[in-house]
Write a protein that holds these residues in place. Structure first.
Motif, PDB file in Angstrom:
ATOM      1  N   ARG A  29       0.816  -1.151   0.066  1.00 21.45           N
ATOM      2  CA  ARG A  29       0.031   0.073   0.029  1.00 21.45           C
ATOM      3  C   ARG A  29       0.870   1.321  -0.066  1.00 21.45           C
ATOM      4  O   ARG A  29       0.650   1.911  -0.785  1.00 21.45           O
ATOM      5  N   ARG A  30       1.713   1.343   0.911  1.00 16.18           N
ATOM      6  CA  ARG A  30       2.714   2.504   0.865  1.00 16.18           C
ATOM      7  C   ARG A  30       3.659   2.572  -0.462  1.00 16.18           C
ATOM      8  O   ARG A  30       3.659   3.545  -1.030  1.00 16.18           O
ATOM      9  N   ALA A  31       4.122   1.301  -1.007  1.00 16.12           N
ATOM     10  CA  ALA A  31       4.445   1.356  -2.273  1.00 16.12           C
ATOM     11  C   ALA A  31       3.847   2.297  -3.370  1.00 16.12           C
ATOM     12  O   ALA A  31       4.514   2.793  -4.279  1.00 16.12           O
ATOM     13  N   VAL A  32       2.530   1.657  -3.469  1.00 23.13           N
ATOM     14  CA  VAL A  32       1.774   1.990  -4.485  1.00 23.13           C
ATOM     15  C   VAL A  32       1.559   3.394  -4.336  1.00 23.13           C
ATOM     16  O   VAL A  32       1.460   4.235  -5.343  1.00 23.13           O
ATOM     17  N   THR A  33       1.442   4.085  -3.054  1.00 22.09           N
ATOM     18  CA  THR A  33       1.228   5.679  -3.036  1.00 22.09           C
ATOM     19  C   THR A  33       2.268   6.459  -3.476  1.00 22.09           C
ATOM     20  O   THR A  33       2.520   7.270  -3.878  1.00 22.09           O
ATOM     21  N   LEU A 303       8.298   4.593 -24.845  1.00 22.07           N
ATOM     22  CA  LEU A 303       7.756   5.868 -24.248  1.00 22.07           C
ATOM     23  C   LEU A 303       6.332   5.717 -23.822  1.00 22.07           C
ATOM     24  O   LEU A 303       6.325   6.032 -22.478  1.00 22.07           O
ATOM     25  N   PRO A 304       5.542   5.119 -24.443  1.00 24.10           N
ATOM     26  CA  PRO A 304       4.101   5.073 -23.931  1.00 24.10           C
ATOM     27  C   PRO A 304       4.193   4.361 -22.706  1.00 24.10           C
ATOM     28  O   PRO A 304       3.177   4.382 -21.519  1.00 24.10           O
ATOM     29  N   ALA A 305       4.682   3.323 -22.594  1.00 22.65           N
ATOM     30  CA  ALA A 305       4.864   2.250 -21.419  1.00 22.65           C
ATOM     31  C   ALA A 305       5.467   3.091 -20.140  1.00 22.65           C
ATOM     32  O   ALA A 305       5.174   2.861 -18.783  1.00 22.65           O
ATOM     33  N   ALA A 306       6.608   3.859 -20.424  1.00 22.86           N
ATOM     34  CA  ALA A 306       7.206   4.620 -19.436  1.00 22.86           C
ATOM     35  C   ALA A 306       6.267   5.679 -18.719  1.00 22.86           C
ATOM     36  O   ALA A 306       6.192   5.872 -17.545  1.00 22.86           O
ATOM     37  N   VAL A 307       5.534   6.234 -19.584  1.00 25.21           N
ATOM     38  CA  VAL A 307       4.304   7.347 -19.098  1.00 25.21           C
ATOM     39  C   VAL A 307       3.250   6.350 -18.422  1.00 25.21           C
ATOM     40  O   VAL A 307       2.946   6.996 -17.265  1.00 25.21           O
ATOM     41  N   PHE A 308       2.863   5.236 -19.104  1.00 24.76           N
ATOM     42  CA  PHE A 308       1.817   4.567 -18.383  1.00 24.76           C
ATOM     43  C   PHE A 308       2.239   4.180 -16.934  1.00 24.76           C
ATOM     44  O   PHE A 308       1.451   4.053 -16.035  1.00 24.76           O
ATOM     45  N   SER A 309       3.555   3.744 -16.723  1.00 26.69           N
ATOM     46  CA  SER A 309       4.032   3.383 -15.546  1.00 26.69           C
ATOM     47  C   SER A 309       3.818   4.514 -14.308  1.00 26.69           C
ATOM     48  O   SER A 309       3.288   4.059 -13.351  1.00 26.69           O
ATOM     49  N   VAL A 310       3.625   5.619 -14.693  1.00 24.22           N
ATOM     50  CA  VAL A 310       3.561   6.660 -13.682  1.00 24.22           C
ATOM     51  C   VAL A 310       2.000   6.761 -13.695  1.00 24.22           C
ATOM     52  O   VAL A 310       1.387   6.886 -12.548  1.00 24.22           O
ATOM     53  N   TRP A 311       1.250   7.105 -14.757  1.00 31.19           N
ATOM     54  CA  TRP A 311      -0.178   7.680 -14.723  1.00 31.19           C
ATOM     55  C   TRP A 311      -1.026   6.470 -14.156  1.00 31.19           C
ATOM     56  O   TRP A 311      -1.976   6.901 -13.446  1.00 31.19           O
ATOM     57  N   HIS A 312      -0.955   5.165 -14.514  1.00 28.91           N
ATOM     58  CA  HIS A 312      -1.963   4.137 -14.027  1.00 28.91           C
ATOM     59  C   HIS A 312      -1.808   4.154 -12.528  1.00 28.91           C
ATOM     60  O   HIS A 312      -2.757   3.742 -12.268  1.00 28.91           O
ATOM     61  N   ASN A 313      -0.784   4.237 -11.991  1.00 26.89           N
ATOM     62  CA  ASN A 313      -0.828   4.323 -10.373  1.00 26.89           C
ATOM     63  C   ASN A 313      -1.505   5.498  -9.740  1.00 26.89           C
ATOM     64  O   ASN A 313      -2.069   5.295  -8.814  1.00 26.89           O
ATOM     65  N   ILE A 314      -1.343   6.638 -10.802  1.00 28.79           N
ATOM     66  CA  ILE A 314      -1.904   7.977 -10.098  1.00 28.79           C
ATOM     67  C   ILE A 314      -3.502   7.975 -10.126  1.00 28.79           C
ATOM     68  O   ILE A 314      -4.178   7.748  -9.298  1.00 28.79           O
ATOM     69  N   SER A 315      -3.915   7.279 -11.385  1.00 24.23           N
ATOM     70  CA  SER A 315      -5.175   7.098 -11.762  1.00 24.23           C
ATOM     71  C   SER A 315      -5.972   5.839 -10.932  1.00 24.23           C
ATOM     72  O   SER A 315      -7.065   5.965 -10.286  1.00 24.23           O
ATOM     73  N   GLY A 316      -5.317   4.911 -10.665  1.00 19.95           N
ATOM     74  CA  GLY A 316      -5.786   3.644  -9.927  1.00 19.95           C
ATOM     75  C   GLY A 316      -5.900   3.967  -8.478  1.00 19.95           C
ATOM     76  O   GLY A 316      -6.817   4.000  -7.891  1.00 19.95           O
ATOM     77  N   ALA A 317      -4.829   4.862  -8.025  1.00 20.32           N
ATOM     78  CA  ALA A 317      -5.042   5.423  -6.492  1.00 20.32           C
ATOM     79  C   ALA A 317      -6.428   6.267  -6.103  1.00 20.32           C
ATOM     80  O   ALA A 317      -6.866   6.137  -5.241  1.00 20.32           O
ATOM     81  N   LEU A 318      -6.154   7.182  -7.184  1.00 21.56           N
ATOM     82  CA  LEU A 318      -7.432   8.193  -6.904  1.00 21.56           C
ATOM     83  C   LEU A 318      -8.834   7.436  -7.377  1.00 21.56           C
ATOM     84  O   LEU A 318      -9.715   7.845  -6.418  1.00 21.56           O
ATOM     85  N   ALA A 319      -8.661   6.441  -8.170  1.00 19.58           N
ATOM     86  CA  ALA A 319     -10.188   5.669  -8.494  1.00 19.58           C
ATOM     87  C   ALA A 319     -10.451   4.987  -7.085  1.00 19.58           C
ATOM     88  O   ALA A 319     -11.612   5.069  -6.793  1.00 19.58           O
TER      89      ALA A 319
END
Length: 331
Positions: A29-33, A303-319
């Motif tokens: 949980r802390r790692a995902v945050t 590059l899309p995968a690198a950006v996805f690595s950051v964004w999907h954790n942000i969106s997932g945590a927010l959702a």
């Protein structure tokens, strides 16, 4: 399958109740945050000081192997037993994983007119299996973690055969795809490390249990290094393509989350299982996608995968936070 109104207590990845979350769950949980921040910093390092990572590209498959070995260490036989206990729900999750995201990747690449390199990279993200972050985010969202873990495990096991075939079918129109070579790479960097981790967990479970809380952090460091290397390799092209890639990734991830949830609701799996499918579909193993893109296409395709690595954790945590908040304030 659960009825529309059935609710369950949230469970951690090991199957225990939330009130007795294991060290593994708390560490994850802390790692995902913190994960998006660390990966964002890694990407910035690759962009600002690309020379620092010159010659590191050969380390990317080994770094991915570390991530997948850690994943194998977190697996237990019940993760696969769930496939037999709930074949319908797991089959739906697997189908949604390998139909929705690959199709979305192809469609978005067409609609945005992405270059062949970026289009192939985005499609490859969609063709990758689910990542372990989806299990933890499902837990935070009070979803069906047992189903999430089963789908992640099965999608990872079948990925050496499904991912190359889908990539050839959908990305082959943009760039040449050596599906046979990709099968071998996934077997070496995904399946073998996962199986090694699983065997070690089964044979030395008591010892492994003491270090489970540290595994998410080791994975975060390895994925951060992959992102830094990938970004450094295409630093010169990022400034002109960054905005378009970010738009493509946000659309890909957001539509994946929405359609994953919709698939669960249409199949009448119930709210907890639908939440599990939300994150199983929307959150991808972007580390694998970045590794394969860099090896089989180019650093720009990664590059899309690198950006996805950051964004999907942000969106997932927010959702997940929004869903948990909605539960607490439900009448």
């Amino acid at each position: 399958m659960r009825s529309e109104t059935e609710q369950t207590e949230p469970q951690g990845p090991e199957g225990g109740n939330a009130g007795t979350a294991s060290a593994e769950t708390r560490g994850a949980r802390r790692a995902v945050t913190v994960f998006p921040v660390l990966v964002l910093l890694a990407g910035a390092a690759g962009l600002l000081t690309p020379g620092t990572f010159t010659g590191w590209s050969e380390a990317v498959p080994y770094l991915l192997g570390v991530v997948m070995f850690c994943m194998g260490l977190t697996m237990t036989p019940p993760d696969f037993k769930g496939v037999l206990q709930r074949p319908g729900a797991v089959a739906l999750g697997l189908a949604a994983q390998y139909l929705i995201m690959p199709g979305l990747g192809w469609l978005i690449a067409q609609l945005l007119g992405l270059s062949p390199q970026l289009a192939a990279g985005l499609i490859l993200v969609g063709c990758a299996p689910g990542g372990t972050a989806s299990n933890v985010v499902t837990y935070l969202a009070r979803g069906d973690v047992a189903l999430s873990v089963s789908v992640t495990s099965l999608s990872t096991v079948v990925s050496p055969f499904v991912t190359p075939a889908l990539t050839l079918l959908l990305a082959g129109q943009f760039l040449p795809v050596d599906a046979g070579s990709m099968v071998g790479d996934i077997l070496k960097t995904v399946l073998l490390p996962v199986l090694a981790g699983l065997v070690l967990r089964l044979t030395a479970g008591r010892f492994i249990g003491r270090v489970l809380g540290a595994l998410p952090w080791l994975s975060v460091v390895a994925i951060g290094a992959i992102v830094a290397i990938v970004v450094a390799g295409s630093a010169a092209a990022i400034k002109s393509a960054a905005a378009l890639v970010f738009l493509a990734v946000v659309l890909h991830n957001g539509l994946g989350l929405a359609l994953g949830y919709t698939a669960g609701r249409l199949a009448r799996l119930g709210e907890p299982a639908s939440r599990a499918l939300t994150f199983e579909v929307g959150l991808q193993n972007s580390g694998l996608a970045a590794t394969l893109a860099a090896a089989h296409f180019s650093p720009l395709a990664a590059l899309p995968a690198a950006v996805f690595s950051v964004w999907h954790n942000i969106s997932g945590a927010l959702a997940a936070a929004w869903l948990a908040h909605r539960d607490r304030h439900a009448p």
